[in-house]
Each structure stands twice: as C-alpha cells, then as structure tokens.
Design a protein around this motif. Structure first.
Motif, mmCIF file in Angstrom:
data_model
loop_
_atom_site.group_PDB
_atom_site.id
_atom_site.type_symbol
_atom_site.label_atom_id
_atom_site.label_comp_id
_atom_site.label_asym_id
_atom_site.label_seq_id
_atom_site.Cartn_x
_atom_site.Cartn_y
_atom_site.Cartn_z
ATOM 1 N N ARG A 10 0.792 -1.239 0.000
ATOM 2 C CA ARG A 10 0.000 0.000 0.000
ATOM 3 C C ARG A 10 0.826 1.293 0.000
ATOM 4 O O ARG A 10 0.598 2.182 0.843
ATOM 5 C CB ARG A 10 -0.983 -0.013 1.183
ATOM 6 C CG ARG A 10 -1.948 -1.183 1.099
ATOM 7 C CD ARG A 10 -2.983 -1.186 2.213
ATOM 8 N NE ARG A 10 -3.933 -2.269 1.991
ATOM 9 C CZ ARG A 10 -5.057 -2.145 1.276
ATOM 10 N NH1 ARG A 10 -5.402 -0.990 0.778
ATOM 11 N NH2 ARG A 10 -5.857 -3.180 1.093
ATOM 12 N N GLU A 53 -10.071 -2.053 7.841
ATOM 13 C CA GLU A 53 -8.823 -2.109 7.072
ATOM 14 C C GLU A 53 -8.964 -1.214 5.852
ATOM 15 O O GLU A 53 -10.033 -0.672 5.582
ATOM 16 C CB GLU A 53 -8.588 -3.533 6.566
ATOM 17 C CG GLU A 53 -7.941 -4.446 7.569
ATOM 18 C CD GLU A 53 -7.449 -5.726 6.926
ATOM 19 O OE1 GLU A 53 -7.999 -6.134 5.882
ATOM 20 O OE2 GLU A 53 -6.520 -6.322 7.469
ATOM 21 N N ASP A 71 -2.620 -2.004 7.304
ATOM 22 C CA ASP A 71 -3.185 -1.268 6.156
ATOM 23 C C ASP A 71 -3.180 0.222 6.466
ATOM 24 O O ASP A 71 -3.537 0.626 7.588
ATOM 25 C CB ASP A 71 -4.631 -1.709 5.894
ATOM 26 C CG ASP A 71 -4.709 -3.005 5.119
ATOM 27 O OD1 ASP A 71 -3.667 -3.661 4.937
ATOM 28 O OD2 ASP A 71 -5.820 -3.363 4.693
HETATM 29 C C1 GAL Z 1 -5.684 -7.632 3.524
HETATM 30 C C2 GAL Z 1 -4.994 -6.304 3.393
HETATM 31 C C3 GAL Z 1 -3.950 -6.441 2.311
HETATM 32 C C4 GAL Z 1 -2.991 -7.543 2.738
HETATM 33 C C5 GAL Z 1 -3.756 -8.837 3.005
HETATM 34 C C6 GAL Z 1 -2.865 -9.949 3.511
HETATM 35 O O1 GAL Z 1 -6.710 -7.612 4.457
HETATM 36 O O2 GAL Z 1 -5.916 -5.307 3.074
HETATM 37 O O3 GAL Z 1 -3.290 -5.219 2.114
HETATM 38 O O4 GAL Z 1 -2.325 -7.148 3.892
HETATM 39 O O5 GAL Z 1 -4.778 -8.608 3.946
HETATM 40 O O6 GAL Z 1 -3.615 -11.079 3.838
#
Ligand code: GAL
Length: 375
Positions: A107, A258, A209
């Motif tokens: 990100r 998130e 995040d």
């Molecule tokens: C998501 C998050 C992603 C990544 C992923 C890993 O919830 O938004 O950026 O971290 O989990 O499982």
C-alpha cells in the motif's frame, strides 16, 4: 511519398485506436506497452500536470504477494493511459536490510512536502520471516516523483504516547483483562477502553493497512489499522512528513476496519474502509467527520446494487480527487488474485455524494465526462 504518408496515417490511427478512452473496472488494464498494469494496493500523486500511480509490484505464483522486486510507478496525463516508469523503491539485496527480498511491502502512498521539496512515500512493512507480526509503517524519500526512493526507516508509531483526550482510568490495566474471551461483550468493551493501546504502549502502536492524507493546511496524517486491526489510528506527521508528532486519535474502536481511503468534499471528510477478511472481499464501510482527527460518524456500506455486499469483489486502496475538477472523486480498489497476484485487477468507480453520504454504483465502463453529467 504518398506511401510514406499513408504509413504514417495508419501508424497514428493504430496508436489512437490502442489508447484507452474510458475506465473498464475489473478488466485487464494495459499500460502504454500493452502490459497489464502492475501497481496493486496503490495510491496516486498529482504533480505538475502529471498523475503518478504507485503500487505493489506483484509477481506470478504463490510467492507473488511477498516483495521480491519493490514498488512500481506509472505516469499519466489523462488517467486512462499509463506509462510504466519502472521500479521506484527497490527491495535491497542486503539480508540485514528491513526491506530485503522476501519482506512484505504494501500500500505505498506518496505525498509532496512543499517545505523540503521532497517526495515522501509511506508504506506498510512486514519484516522477512515474521508473517504480519512486525506491523510497521515505513518511510522513503525522493527528489523526483519518478524516484528512485531511498528507504529511511520504519516505525511502530506513537511509542509511549497516549491518544488525544485519553481518559486517565484507561491508562491502567485491569486485573484480568488478558483473560477475557475474544469477541465477548466484556472483551469488546475492554478493547474500546484501550486494552491493546496499553499492551503496545511501550513498543509503539501497530500499523498495517494504511493511507496518508495531506489536509488544506499542509498537515499530513497517517491513517493506519492498529490494535490487531481492530481500531484505526490517525497519527499526525511532523512538518517534514518523516516522523510523528505526539497528536493521534483512535477511530471506530473494535470496529475491525482495514484498507482506509479518505477524501474531503465541501469541508466534510469522508472515509471508506473494508472489513478484515484477508484477500477475500467483504462489505465496505463509510464514515464522515468535520475534522480529520474525528469524531467520525459511521454511515454504513457506500456500495449499492449487485455485489454491493462484497464491494463489487474488491477492497479499497485510495480515493483520487480528479485534478481541476473539485467535485470529482474516484474510488480505487483492488480485486486481489492471491493464487496469481500479478493478475489482480483494479476497480475504479466514481463517487457520488447524496445527503452527505458517499455512494458507489457499479459501471462496466465510464469516463470523466459521463461522470460529470451524472453529478
Ligand atoms: C488484507 C490487506 C492487504 C494484505 C492482506 C494480507 O486484508 O488489506 O493489504 O495485507 O490482507 O492477507
């Protein structure tokens, strides 16, 4: 001469025809070399008439979500056609580097600091071999929007600092708070009252995040999933955007948010987030506030229509204010493909505001003109 002329004409028309003239959410999105854009979990900087899209450079196969290469950058004048500008923050070969091959970098968001003239990139960093336990925010800097960015350092933000307006009684742990059953009403109350803020007080708060936001007064904020992803933290950055002031607040405690993305319209701040289901999509949430530091009011799911309960099979990453069009904001989200991350797609949709609430409707295709007509 005539032949040459017609060759030039047909070359021009091939170039014209291969240009993107609209957004096609979820479809393969080719860059100007004809290759699907590889900039996931991205964010956009508008600088001197050009948009720069920074994102996670994914690779094929199961290991494609770990960082093997770095962050990519694409540039565009019109938002439809993107030129690959290469890798702007490279993972490092030194095994002792925090951004060594095999770490997790996610990100990236780039902002410009007017005082120093530097481009500042913030991102989520997980250290190699530690899963998602490090939960750090990291910062890199460059003199140029096209990089190269130099990795500076990583943080557990707000070490030994309580949030603004934090009650005295919440600074002290209660006797058996660590024995409470997860998700029981007592546990939720304890989370609300700072159970995990206390746990991480000396080490610094978690940051997974995240996004960064620069307000009209040039103050910048890191908005990050903290407290085991249960609570968002909004942390003010120092004037050089490289560190934290001691000002920070908690948002939606125990709300499990998130993928924060934020924008401001007519003096109101709006945030769109997701729930926490890893790479699987879930129902988005939205919030509004009169101040970036809160308090934030919950507005529910901004998506309407088919697949609205799954954010149209995507997860938010950024909200882009369209340059020169004060009222136009684009919701940017990822359609993750964990089985082959390089194939991940991009869902860009126009944001409408109705009764001070953001609304997202699916469109197979759309462009900035049709968007303007709908407003
Ligand atoms: C998501 C998050 C992603 C990544 C992923 C890993 O919830 O938004 O950026 O971290 O989990 O499982």
């Amino acid at each position: 001469m005539r032949l040459q002329y017609s060759i030039i004409i047909s070359l021009i028309s091939i170039i014209m025809f291969s240009q993107n003239k609209e957004f096609a959410p979820g479809k393969e999105w080719k860059d100007t070399d004809g290759v699907h854009i590889n900039a996931h979990g991205g964010g956009i900087l508008f600088d001197a008439g050009t948009y720069y899209w920074y994102g996670e450079y994914k690779t094929s196969g199961k290991s494609g979500n770990t960082s093997l290469i770095g962050f990519s950058c694409y540039s565009s004048k019109d938002l439809y056609n993107w030129k690959n500008e290469g890798i702007v923050l490279k993972i490092e070969s030194d095994p002792n580097s925090e951004i060594t091959k095999g770490c997790v970098m996610e990100r990236p968001k780039v902002i410009f600091n007017k005082k120093s003239g530097k481009y500042i990139m913030w991102f989520h960093l997980e250290l190699k071999g530690q899963g998602y336990n490090a939960a750090k925010a990291a910062v890199a800097v460059s003199d140029n929007p096209k990089g190269p960015f130099k990795f500076l350092k990583s943080y557990r933000p707000n070490k030994r600092v309580w949030p603004m307006g934090y009650k005295e009684e919440f600074k002290i742990a209660s006797a058996n708070e660590n024995q409470l059953k997860s998700w029981s009403p007592e546990w939720l109350t304890a989370i609300n009252n700072g159970l995990l803020v206390r746990r991480d007080f000396n080490k610094g708060q978690m940051s997974r995040d995240m996004t960064v936001y620069v307000d009209d007064d040039e103050k910048a904020y890191l908005i990050h999933s903290s407290e085991d992803n249960l609570t968002l933290h909004i942390s003010e950055l120092t004037d050089d955007y490289l560190d934290f002031t001691e000002k920070w607040t908690r948002m939606a405690p125990a709300g499990h948010n998130e993928a924060p993305a934020i924008f401001k319209k007519e003096g109101i701040y709006y945030m769109i987030t997701s729930g926490c289901t890893g790479w699987d999509p879930n129902e988005a949430r939205s919030f509004s506030s009169k101040s970036v530091l809160g308090p934030w009011k919950s507005l529910g799911n901004p998506c309407v229509g088919k697949d609205s309960e799954l954010t149209f099979h995507s997860q938010s990453t950024y909200i882009l204010p369209v340059s020169g069009k004060k009222e136009q904001f684009i919701f940017m989200a990822d359609r993750w493909k964990p089985e082959n991350p390089i194939d991940g797609g991009y869902i860009w949709l126009p944001i409408k505001i109705s009764n001070e609430k953001p609304i997202l409707e699916w469109a197979d295709k759309w462009n900035l003109n049709s968007f303007a007509e709908k407003q």
